[in-house]
Scaffold this motif. Structure first.
Motif, PDB file in Angstrom:
ATOM      1  N   ARG B 223       0.843  -1.195   0.000  1.00  0.00           N
ATOM      2  CA  ARG B 223       0.000   0.000   0.000  1.00  0.00           C
ATOM      3  C   ARG B 223       0.885   1.255   0.000  1.00  0.00           C
ATOM      4  O   ARG B 223       0.614   2.215  -0.715  1.00  0.00           O
ATOM      5  CB  ARG B 223      -0.906  -0.020   1.235  1.00  0.00           C
ATOM      6  N   THR B 224       1.966   1.219   0.807  1.00  0.00           N
ATOM      7  CA  THR B 224       2.888   2.356   0.820  1.00  0.00           C
ATOM      8  C   THR B 224       3.467   2.585  -0.570  1.00  0.00           C
ATOM      9  O   THR B 224       3.529   3.720  -1.054  1.00  0.00           O
ATOM     10  CB  THR B 224       4.039   2.104   1.809  1.00  0.00           C
ATOM     11  N   ARG B 226       2.205   1.855  -3.406  1.00  0.00           N
ATOM     12  CA  ARG B 226       1.175   2.438  -4.270  1.00  0.00           C
ATOM     13  C   ARG B 226       1.011   3.919  -3.948  1.00  0.00           C
ATOM     14  O   ARG B 226       0.888   4.747  -4.845  1.00  0.00           O
ATOM     15  CB  ARG B 226      -0.172   1.744  -4.047  1.00  0.00           C
ATOM     16  N   ALA B 227       1.022   4.242  -2.633  1.00  0.00           N
ATOM     17  CA  ALA B 227       0.829   5.632  -2.222  1.00  0.00           C
ATOM     18  C   ALA B 227       1.987   6.515  -2.687  1.00  0.00           C
ATOM     19  O   ALA B 227       1.870   7.729  -2.740  1.00  0.00           O
ATOM     20  CB  ALA B 227       0.673   5.725  -0.707  1.00  0.00           C
ATOM     21  N   LYS B 228       3.135   5.885  -3.006  1.00  0.00           N
ATOM     22  CA  LYS B 228       4.265   6.652  -3.516  1.00  0.00           C
ATOM     23  C   LYS B 228       4.137   6.913  -5.006  1.00  0.00           C
ATOM     24  O   LYS B 228       4.968   7.584  -5.599  1.00  0.00           O
ATOM     25  CB  LYS B 228       5.573   5.891  -3.255  1.00  0.00           C
ATOM     26  N   GLY B 229       3.124   6.309  -5.623  1.00  0.00           N
ATOM     27  CA  GLY B 229       2.912   6.526  -7.052  1.00  0.00           C
ATOM     28  C   GLY B 229       3.814   5.696  -7.946  1.00  0.00           C
ATOM     29  O   GLY B 229       4.021   6.034  -9.104  1.00  0.00           O
ATOM     30  N   LEU B 230       4.363   4.623  -7.410  1.00  0.00           N
ATOM     31  CA  LEU B 230       5.221   3.766  -8.246  1.00  0.00           C
ATOM     32  C   LEU B 230       4.383   3.061  -9.305  1.00  0.00           C
ATOM     33  O   LEU B 230       3.195   2.800  -9.110  1.00  0.00           O
ATOM     34  CB  LEU B 230       5.906   2.711  -7.372  1.00  0.00           C
ATOM     35  N   ILE B 231       5.027   2.735 -10.421  1.00  0.00           N
ATOM     36  CA  ILE B 231       4.289   2.011 -11.451  1.00  0.00           C
ATOM     37  C   ILE B 231       4.177   0.548 -11.042  1.00  0.00           C
ATOM     38  O   ILE B 231       5.000   0.015 -10.290  1.00  0.00           O
ATOM     39  CB  ILE B 231       4.944   2.132 -12.849  1.00  0.00           C
TER      40      ILE B 231
END
Ligand SMILES: Nc1ncnc2c1ncn2[C@@H]1O[C@H](COP(=O)(O)OP(=O)(O)OP(=O)(O)O)[C@@H](O)[C@H]1O
Ligand SMILES: [Mg+2]
Lengths: 333, 323
Positions: B223-224, B226-231
């Motif tokens: 989840r972290t 994803r929250a960082k905007g990684l692809i």
């Protein structure tokens, strides 16, 4: 000027075996540039789901955002294509989560977990990203940052890990940070340090901050404005001062009574909020709090009260007896 | 970590000793006598005199404790003794049979890792999609089909297919030709058993990969990420895969070690003279020394595999590396 973030009537459902859980049910609030606001409410009131919905990070299935708008710097995040949304996550909006022990990847170094965000959003090369990571760790008050970069999460304490999370959230100079119970898992002295650090940094860097918590004590010291959340929506909103000294919603009053306070004569006992939190699969059109409310009247069952202004500027309350109860409740609180 | 590894290596000695003692005494609990098997092979009656001569020749007349001491003494000199049945050194008997089994085991392992890890991962990422459904069906079939049946089906399939395509029936060669000597012939002998075994193997690994991946994808650090905007590709490759491989590595290791001693049925079906068949023969013939030798080899492979698993674990997980 338009607010930095405006959440309007946001709705998120979870389809579960027990039925549809309406975790966020018409959530609305605003955040101005550089401002710190708090969202408070008991466990299960939808604080985390609300925050994750803003970031569009709700796992689907079982979850689904079914309606509403999230206007961020003029754009509706709900309408952005996934790719543009990824730019927002970690770029414009940073997030800090509750569990520092599990929110960092155990097999990657601290450094990697910071630099990957910078590489993703800034297209920075490894060297530049490393330099920025050192700078960030220094910013969040970690000694010997160059050495820390090479360490793994299990080598750091909970407080240190939360500092790393803050560094990650700040990495790409976001305009907003959403901190979902950032200190709940930490012990009390560390809690104060982390909150002070966040307050300090967001002020200095002019970053808006949403602190999500179930602890009203936290709110009073750090937030300019407070939104009280119940069963997926905001039931009262105002400055910390207004919420503390002139609460207008019966739920806020109950919540205040459940917190020990140093600024009041010692109470005989602390009251937890009476009754059970509502079953979110069985919400009807009436006020969700009425079964636990000692001021409930017949109209509370017919429709949910809207979030209406009180006579104080900027103070809103979603209760039909908003005005008439003001005095009565001040005495109870 | 290094101290831990050294400790593990030192533990190998008592483990092997225990295994040696166990197999030594267990073998002798089985009723029967290698001399009876040897002398009475043609249905002839065996005289007490001949039996005694045979016992003396094979050293079976000595007291049990002395036999054991001699066996252990031999082990310290890497001497496994002489096969009671064939009269050749045990090490020679094993050396002729071990390479093909090892080769099949390695091929099956590599094959299944190459298929199962990507398939299991995709299946988890696209949970409940058609891909997932297909992968799961494939995996369940692999676990449900007995290997002898699958082996026979494969053989019949190859026979029919070669008949249909070339007009001539083709069967994989039976005799073992070392890989380096004749790569093509070697591979054609090893290929079919390797995919038969590898299919089952990959079915198990696939299921493990899928469930481990599903679990990891629910972790907070995903989840972290994803929250960082990684692809998505980075989230899977960098954040999820390494974590989900921990339980998978264990399964792969255990399966591989099992193949070394447990290929009996497949070797039978494909008529391969591997270690599994040698072990069965040795037990049937009451060939104590050969059985002991093979069991010790299998135990050693198990220990080494476990050691490798531990090293891979440490490589994957810094919490172990720095412990
Ligand atoms: N993945 C999910 N599946 C089903 N229901 C969920 C899921 N995630 C959250 N919910 C439900 O949504 C509701 C709101 O949960 P949420 O986590 O937002 O509460 P919270 O206010 O953050 O509470 P806490 O203080 O405990 O963190 C709860 O009733 C919860 O059961
Ligand atoms: Mg929460």
């Amino acid at each position: 000027m338009a607010p930095l973030l405006e959440v309007r009537n946001l709705r998120t459902d979870f389809r579960t075996g027990a039925g549809v859980v309406r975790a966020v049910d018409g959530l609305s609030y605003t955040v101005e540039r550089g401002e710190t606001i708090a969202i408070v409410g008991e466990s299960g009131s939808g604080k985390s789901v609300g925050a994750l919905s803003v970031m569009r990070l709700i796992p689907n299935p079982p979850g689904r955002i079914t309606g509403g708008e999230v206007l961020f710097a003029g754009r509706d995040l709900m309408k952005l294509p996934e790719e543009a949304m990824r730019e927002v996550r970690g770029g414009d909006i940073g997030m800090v989560f509750q569990e520092p022990m599990t929110s960092l990847n155990p097999v990657l170094t601290i450094g990697r977990q910071i630099t990957e965000t910078i590489e993703q959003h800034r297209g920075a090369d490894r060297v530049a990203a490393d330099r920025r990571a050192v700078e960030l760790l220094r910013l969040v008050g970690m000694a010997d940052p160059a050495r820390r970069l090479k360490q793994y999460p299990h080598q750091l304490s909970g407080g240190m890990r939360q500092r790393v999370m803050i560094a990650i959230a700040l990495a790409c100079e976001p305009k907003l940070i959403i901190a979902d119970e950032p200190t709940t898992a930490l012990d009390v002295t560390i809690q104060a340090q982390i909150l002070a650090l966040m307050q300090n940094l967001t002020r200095r860097l002019d970053v808006a901050l949403i602190i999500i918590t179930h602890n009203l004590g936290v709110v009073a010291r750090y937030a300019q404005r407070v939104n009280v959340m119940y069963a997926g929506r905001i039931v009262e909103s105002g400055t910390a001062e207004q919420i503390y000294h002139n609460p207008r919603h019966p739920y806020t009053v109950a919540l205040l009574r459940s917190v020990p306070r140093l600024d009041r004569p010692r109470q005989a006992r602390l009251d937890p909020v009476e009754g059970q939190p509502p079953d979110l699969t069985r919400l009807d059109e009436g006020c969700a709090f009425r079964s636990r409310c000692r001021f409930a009247v017949a109209s509370c069952a017919r429709s949910a009260p809207p979030l209406d202004p009180t006579e104080e500027k900027g103070h809103l309350s979603a209760c039909f007896r908003n005005h008439e109860l003001g005095v009565a409740m001040a005495s109870v609180a | 970590m290094y101290r831990y590894l050294v400790k593990r290596l030192l533990l190998v000695i008592p483990t092997l000793f225990g295994a040696a003692a166990l197999v030594f005494f267990l073998m002798r609990l089985i009723p029967g006598d290698v001399c009876l098997v040897r002398l009475g092979a043609g249905g002839a009656t065996v005289t007490a005199q001949a039996l005694h001569t045979c016992h003396v020749k094979l050293g079976l007349d000595k007291p049990l404790w002395l036999q054991f001491v001699l066996f252990i003494w031999g082990l310290f000199h890497f001497n496994l003794g002489i096969s009671l049945w064939s009269g050749y050194p045990v090490s020679y008997e094993i050396a002729t049979r071990f390479p093909i089994t090892l080769e099949i085991a390695i091929f099956a392992t590599v094959l299944s890792i190459m298929i199962a890890v990507p398939a299991g991962t995709i299946s988890a990422i696209k949970q409940n999609s058609w891909t997932d459904f297909f992968v799961r069906t494939f995996a369940i079939s692999g676990i449900a089909m007995p290997s002898f049946w699958l082996g026979i089906m494969t053989l019949i399939g190859v026979l029919n297919l070669s008949q249909y395509l070339t007009g001539r029936e083709w069967m994989p060669p039976i005799s073992y030709i070392p890989l380096l000597q004749h790569p093509l012939e070697n591979l054609s002998a090893v290929f079919l058993p390797a995919i038969t075994v590898g299919y089952q193997f990959s079915a198990v690994v696939m299921r493990m990969t899928r469930s481990a991946m599903l679990e990891v994808l629910r972790e907070d650090y995903i989840r972290t990420a994803r929250a960082k905007g990684l692809i998505e590709r980075i989230i899977i490759n960098r954040h999820a895969l390494k974590n989900s491989m921990l339980p998978v590595v264990t399964v792969i290791g255990i399966q591989f070690a099992f193949l070394i001693g447990g290929l009996v049925v497949t070797e039978q079906v494909f008529n391969i003279n591997g270690l599994g068949r040698l072990l069965v023969e040795a037990v049937q013939n009451e060939d104590y020394t050969l059985t002991q030798g093979i069991v010790l080899l299998v135990v050693t492979v198990f220990i080494l595999t476990n050691l490798i698993i531990d090293i891979v674990y440490a490589w994957l997980d810094p919490r172990i590396r720095y412990a």
